[in-house]
Design a protein around this motif. Sequence first.
Motif, PDB file in Angstrom:
ATOM      1  N   LEU A   1       0.826  -1.204   0.000  1.00 17.53           N
ATOM      2  CA  LEU A   1       0.000   0.000   0.000  1.00 17.53           C
ATOM      3  C   LEU A   1       0.860   1.254   0.000  1.00 17.53           C
ATOM      4  N   TYR A   2       0.486   2.195  -0.844  1.00 13.67           N
ATOM      5  CA  TYR A   2       1.121   3.509  -0.896  1.00 13.67           C
ATOM      6  C   TYR A   2       0.052   4.554  -0.596  1.00 13.67           C
ATOM      7  N   ALA A   3       0.197   5.218   0.542  1.00 10.74           N
ATOM      8  CA  ALA A   3      -0.778   6.233   0.941  1.00 10.74           C
ATOM      9  C   ALA A   3      -0.674   7.456   0.030  1.00 10.74           C
ATOM     10  N   ALA A   4      -1.626   8.361   0.176  1.00  9.67           N
ATOM     11  CA  ALA A   4      -1.652   9.564  -0.656  1.00  9.67           C
ATOM     12  C   ALA A   4      -0.319  10.296  -0.588  1.00  9.67           C
ATOM     13  N   GLY A   5       0.254  10.559  -1.741  1.00  7.09           N
ATOM     14  CA  GLY A   5       1.499  11.301  -1.818  1.00  7.09           C
ATOM     15  C   GLY A   5       2.755  10.457  -1.795  1.00  7.09           C
ATOM     16  N   GLU A   6       2.650   9.188  -1.430  1.00  7.28           N
ATOM     17  CA  GLU A   6       3.844   8.339  -1.358  1.00  7.28           C
ATOM     18  C   GLU A   6       4.313   7.887  -2.745  1.00  7.28           C
ATOM     19  N   LEU A   7       3.388   7.596  -3.620  1.00  5.18           N
ATOM     20  CA  LEU A   7       3.729   7.209  -4.990  1.00  5.18           C
ATOM     21  C   LEU A   7       3.080   8.151  -5.992  1.00  5.18           C
ATOM     22  N   VAL A   8       1.816   8.481  -5.744  1.00  6.09           N
ATOM     23  CA  VAL A   8       1.099   9.452  -6.583  1.00  6.09           C
ATOM     24  C   VAL A   8       0.272  10.336  -5.657  1.00  6.09           C
ATOM     25  N   PRO A   9      -0.129  11.536  -6.113  1.00  3.24           N
ATOM     26  CA  PRO A   9      -0.976  12.395  -5.279  1.00  3.24           C
ATOM     27  C   PRO A   9      -2.326  11.741  -4.998  1.00  3.24           C
ATOM     28  N   ALA A  10      -2.996  12.245  -3.971  1.00  6.12           N
ATOM     29  CA  ALA A  10      -4.298  11.693  -3.582  1.00  6.12           C
ATOM     30  C   ALA A  10      -5.286  11.675  -4.733  1.00  6.12           C
ATOM     31  N   LEU A  11      -5.259  12.717  -5.554  1.00  8.06           N
ATOM     32  CA  LEU A  11      -6.205  12.802  -6.658  1.00  8.06           C
ATOM     33  C   LEU A  11      -5.608  12.287  -7.964  1.00  8.06           C
ATOM     34  N   GLY A  12      -4.504  11.550  -7.853  1.00  9.76           N
ATOM     35  CA  GLY A  12      -3.889  10.940  -9.029  1.00  9.76           C
ATOM     36  C   GLY A  12      -4.093   9.442  -9.106  1.00  9.76           C
ATOM     37  N   VAL A  13      -4.926   8.909  -8.210  1.00 11.86           N
ATOM     38  CA  VAL A  13      -5.111   7.462  -8.118  1.00 11.86           C
ATOM     39  C   VAL A  13      -5.719   6.877  -9.393  1.00 11.86           C
ATOM     40  N   PHE A  14      -6.746   7.525  -9.913  1.00 10.47           N
ATOM     41  CA  PHE A  14      -7.439   7.013 -11.101  1.00 10.47           C
ATOM     42  C   PHE A  14      -6.471   6.897 -12.276  1.00 10.47           C
ATOM     43  N   ASP A  15      -5.717   7.948 -12.537  1.00 13.01           N
ATOM     44  CA  ASP A  15      -4.771   7.932 -13.659  1.00 13.01           C
ATOM     45  C   ASP A  15      -3.671   6.905 -13.444  1.00 13.01           C
ATOM     46  N   ALA A  16      -3.229   6.750 -12.196  1.00  9.80           N
ATOM     47  CA  ALA A  16      -2.165   5.790 -11.902  1.00  9.80           C
ATOM     48  C   ALA A  16      -2.602   4.365 -12.200  1.00  9.80           C
ATOM     49  N   VAL A  17      -3.850   4.040 -11.868  1.00 12.36           N
ATOM     50  CA  VAL A  17      -4.356   2.692 -12.135  1.00 12.36           C
ATOM     51  C   VAL A  17      -4.626   2.512 -13.624  1.00 12.36           C
ATOM     52  N   SER A  18      -5.181   3.517 -14.251  1.00  7.09           N
ATOM     53  CA  SER A  18      -5.466   3.433 -15.684  1.00  7.09           C
ATOM     54  C   SER A  18      -4.197   3.208 -16.494  1.00  7.09           C
ATOM     55  N   SER A  19      -3.118   3.882 -16.107  1.00 10.40           N
ATOM     56  CA  SER A  19      -1.854   3.798 -16.856  1.00 10.40           C
ATOM     57  C   SER A  19      -0.969   2.652 -16.408  1.00 10.40           C
ATOM     58  N   ALA A  20      -1.410   1.883 -15.407  1.00  8.53           N
ATOM     59  CA  ALA A  20      -0.658   0.747 -14.859  1.00  8.53           C
ATOM     60  C   ALA A  20       0.573   1.194 -14.078  1.00  8.53           C
ATOM     61  N   THR A  21       0.600   2.441 -13.623  1.00 10.88           N
ATOM     62  CA  THR A  21       1.612   2.852 -12.653  1.00 10.88           C
ATOM     63  C   THR A  21       1.404   2.076 -11.357  1.00 10.88           C
ATOM     64  N   ALA A  22       0.157   1.792 -11.046  1.00  6.28           N
ATOM     65  CA  ALA A  22      -0.218   0.926  -9.925  1.00  6.28           C
ATOM     66  C   ALA A  22      -1.212  -0.096 -10.433  1.00  6.28           C
ATOM     67  N   HIS A  23      -1.247  -1.256  -9.791  1.00  7.37           N
ATOM     68  CA  HIS A  23      -2.168  -2.317 -10.206  1.00  7.37           C
ATOM     69  C   HIS A  23      -3.588  -2.043  -9.716  1.00  7.37           C
ATOM     70  N   MET A  24      -3.687  -1.389  -8.538  1.00  7.93           N
ATOM     71  CA  MET A  24      -4.998  -1.121  -7.982  1.00  7.93           C
ATOM     72  C   MET A  24      -4.942   0.133  -7.121  1.00  7.93           C
ATOM     73  N   GLY A  25      -6.123   0.651  -6.811  1.00  8.16           N
ATOM     74  CA  GLY A  25      -6.212   1.826  -5.963  1.00  8.16           C
ATOM     75  C   GLY A  25      -7.384   1.716  -5.015  1.00  8.16           C
TER      76      GLY A  25
END
Length: 369
Positions: free
Chosen positions: A78-102
């Motif tokens: 788990l990466y909390a808000a700001g640790e890997l992506v900003p809090a409001l960047g979760v959707f884009d991170a999952v869509s782009s496969a920067t993260a597997h899930m959010g």
Amino acid sequence: MSDTEMKPGLSRRSALGMAAAAAGSVLAAPALAQEDQATIEWKMVTSWPKNLPGPGVTAQRICDQIGVMSQGRMRVSLYAAGELVPALGVFDAVSSATAHMGHTASFFWQGKAPAAVFYTAIPFGLLPLEHVAWIEQGGGQALWDELYAPFNIKAVMAGNTGVQMGGWFNREINGLEDLKGLKIRMPGLGGEVLRRLGATPVTLPPGELYQALQTGVIDATEFLGPWSDRAMGFHKATNFYYAPGFHEPNGTGEALFNKTALDGLPEDLRAIVLEACQAENGRSLAESEWENAGSLATLQEEDGVVVKFYPDDVLSELRRISVEVLDEFAARDDLSGRIHASYEAAKARLAPWSNVSVRRFLRARDGSI
């Protein structure tokens, strides 16, 4: 020689020992094969401060449960808000496969998929159990899948913080005039309702809310319920705490999955991941109900917080404007219209039963009838 006959020089004890060893090797084979398999490593990004009571706890528990249920074959970090992506960047991170899930809340993505707001809550909408009924029984999940498909995202319910409070205000709301010019953090359609009554909705991630309220960047903020709100420290900035949460009668959190990653899992692990999310719905709702009750008492009895209620005329106008906002919303595009229609159909079906069962019972239990 038959299977039951002894070889010369082989005692019964030795034969039984060899048989046990053979059986043991058969039983051990799957375990050894499992040990040889590489652990599947996933990343979860969230919109929450780490271990925030409510959604932060839920997100971590889902990660932990996936590890336990998979017997270590899969590990989700788990990466909390700001640790890997900003809090409001979760959707884009999952869509782009920067993260597997959010783990997040759907109303944050109104700018990307307008009807996403329906999957957390809308003003004067469904209560938690009613919301679950719509998703699981009333066709809500299929429409959710369709909504996020262009982003290569699959979303499911993953926790619930229950009925929300109306928010923290630095001044009393005695009438509609008190809403004019009010700078308030309120995402989703509730913010648009207040805007039409003269307030100024402000978009801020959860981790920035306390400082913004304390320093006067905003005049008011809503977040969740007493448990999470007290952990965020809002009571140290102001002691006017309003109810009801007209804008969020439900608190569904969503798990977002990169669909390619989810579909690529072995069938059993995919089932485990989805089941861990589903199990968290009931667990977190029970936890939130219990902790909200205790935290509300602490806020009032120890922290000096004054629980206030929106005046009836304010609530009536909020409800009237909400209908206008939703009708306009439904006309935006075909999918938004179909999701709105499905949601309203669910409310029309469920509300009479909630009226007969829950509302009447609570009035009888409290002695108000």
